[in-house]
Design a protein around this motif. Structure first.
Motif, short mmCIF file in Angstrom:
data_model
loop_
_atom_site.label_atom_id
_atom_site.label_comp_id
_atom_site.label_asym_id
_atom_site.label_seq_id
_atom_site.Cartn_x
_atom_site.Cartn_y
_atom_site.Cartn_z
N LEU A 1 -13.35 3.95 -3.46
CA LEU A 1 -12.22 3.77 -4.36
C LEU A 1 -10.93 3.98 -3.58
O LEU A 1 -10.76 4.99 -2.90
CB LEU A 1 -12.31 4.78 -5.50
N THR A 2 -10.02 3.01 -3.66
CA THR A 2 -8.76 3.12 -2.94
C THR A 2 -7.65 2.46 -3.75
O THR A 2 -7.90 1.92 -4.83
CB THR A 2 -8.89 2.48 -1.54
N GLY A 3 -6.43 2.53 -3.25
CA GLY A 3 -5.30 1.94 -3.95
C GLY A 3 -4.70 0.80 -3.15
O GLY A 3 -4.81 0.74 -1.92
N HIS A 4 -4.03 -0.09 -3.85
CA HIS A 4 -3.37 -1.21 -3.19
C HIS A 4 -2.09 -0.75 -2.51
O HIS A 4 -1.33 0.06 -3.06
CB HIS A 4 -3.05 -2.30 -4.21
N GLY A 5 -1.85 -1.27 -1.33
CA GLY A 5 -0.61 -0.96 -0.63
C GLY A 5 -0.58 0.45 -0.08
O GLY A 5 -1.60 0.99 0.35
N THR A 6 0.60 1.05 -0.13
CA THR A 6 0.79 2.37 0.48
C THR A 6 0.87 3.47 -0.57
O THR A 6 1.56 4.47 -0.40
CB THR A 6 2.07 2.38 1.32
N VAL A 7 0.13 3.30 -1.66
CA VAL A 7 0.03 4.33 -2.68
C VAL A 7 -1.37 4.28 -3.28
O VAL A 7 -1.95 3.19 -3.42
CB VAL A 7 1.10 4.14 -3.78
N ALA B 1 -10.38 6.86 -0.79
CA ALA B 1 -9.56 6.68 0.41
C ALA B 1 -8.10 6.65 -0.06
O ALA B 1 -7.69 5.73 -0.76
CB ALA B 1 -9.92 5.39 1.12
N ILE B 2 -7.33 7.67 0.33
CA ILE B 2 -6.01 7.90 -0.27
C ILE B 2 -4.91 7.72 0.75
O ILE B 2 -4.85 8.41 1.76
CB ILE B 2 -5.94 9.31 -0.87
N ASP B 3 -4.01 6.79 0.44
CA ASP B 3 -2.81 6.58 1.24
C ASP B 3 -1.62 6.77 0.32
O ASP B 3 -1.58 6.22 -0.78
CB ASP B 3 -2.81 5.16 1.82
#
Length: 247
Positions: free
Chosen positions: A54-60, A100-102
């Motif tokens: 599980l992750t987010g789109h872009g830089t958030v 996966a966190i950005d």
């Protein structure tokens, strides 16, 4: 890539499912549509267990829940546990889950990541729970999962003192497994899932089942939130927040 989603990008591989939160116009904020679509993903993974990335789109990762929707929720919605029931369902998936966190993981976005088994972050990752400033509690898991993940003292600093956990602090307190450059985030997460794929899928599922223990949550969270959702203070605070965003 499955195109039958509005707020998610879903990729199904033979040995894993990859989900990207996708609301770029709202910093991937979690709204009712995203909740419904994540339930669909969970249903698939309950029927055919596969590890989840599980992750987010872009830089958030996710900039919290949708405040405009939260402002309109009342006691009945709180008791329904709209977010907490999804996050609990995610937590109880039989196969391992990796977040996966950005960038920002705020409010409900942070709680979504806490529901996963393992978290990997970039140096830009920040975890925070701003809910009390909006007149509510972090009612979708933070009040108990964060305590289990980082300890009572740090959890109280975040939930009561408004402390933000940057990537280094999150690593130091055990919230994330490692910090990797943004451009290596997904590769690192997939490498972790590759190692899991080399193990017995049944053994992993049984290990996760034994590790996870039941508690009084999320019922206690939902009851508390039900009281706060009916308060004028909550409505006024969220209204001020939304008005500031318009400026």
């Amino acid at each position: 890539m499955d195109e039958d989603f509005e707020t998610l990008r879903v990729e199904r591989r033979e040995d894993r499912t990859v989900v990207e939160l996708y609301r770029p116009e709202a910093r991937n904020a979690i709204n009712a549509r995203m909740i419904a679509e994540l339930h669909r993903v969970c249903a698939e993974l309950e029927e055919v267990p596969r590890p989840l990335l599980l992750t987010g789109h872009g830089t958030v990762f996710a900039g919290g829940a949708d405040i405009a929707e939260l402002r309109e929720r009342g006691r009945d919605e709180a008791l329904a546990g709209i977010n907490s029931r999804l996050f609990e369902r995610l937590h109880r998936l039989r196969a391992p889950t990796v977040a996966a966190i950005d960038g920002w993981a705020l409010g409900g976005g942070a709680e979504l990541s806490y529901a996963c088994d393992i978290r990997i972050a970039t140096p830009e990752a920040v975890f925070a729970q701003p809910e009390p400033g909006l007149g509510i509690i972090a009612g979708a898991g933070a009040c108990w999962r964060l305590k289990e993940l980082v300890g009572v003292s740090v959890a109280k600093q975040v939930l009561l003192g408004g402390m933000r956990l940057d990537a280094e602090a999150a690593l130091r307190h055990g919230l994330v497994a490692r910090i990797v450059p943004s451009e290596e985030l997904r590769e690192s997460a997939h490498a972790l899932l590759d190692r899991m794929a080399a193990s017995s899928a049944t053994a992993l599922r049984m290990t996760k089942m034994v590790l996870d223990a039941d508690g009084p949550h999320p019922l206690a969270d939902d009851l508390t939130q039900a009281v706060l959702f009916e308060s004028a203070d909550k409505h006024e605070r969220m209204t001020r927040f939304l008005e500031r965003k318009k400026r």
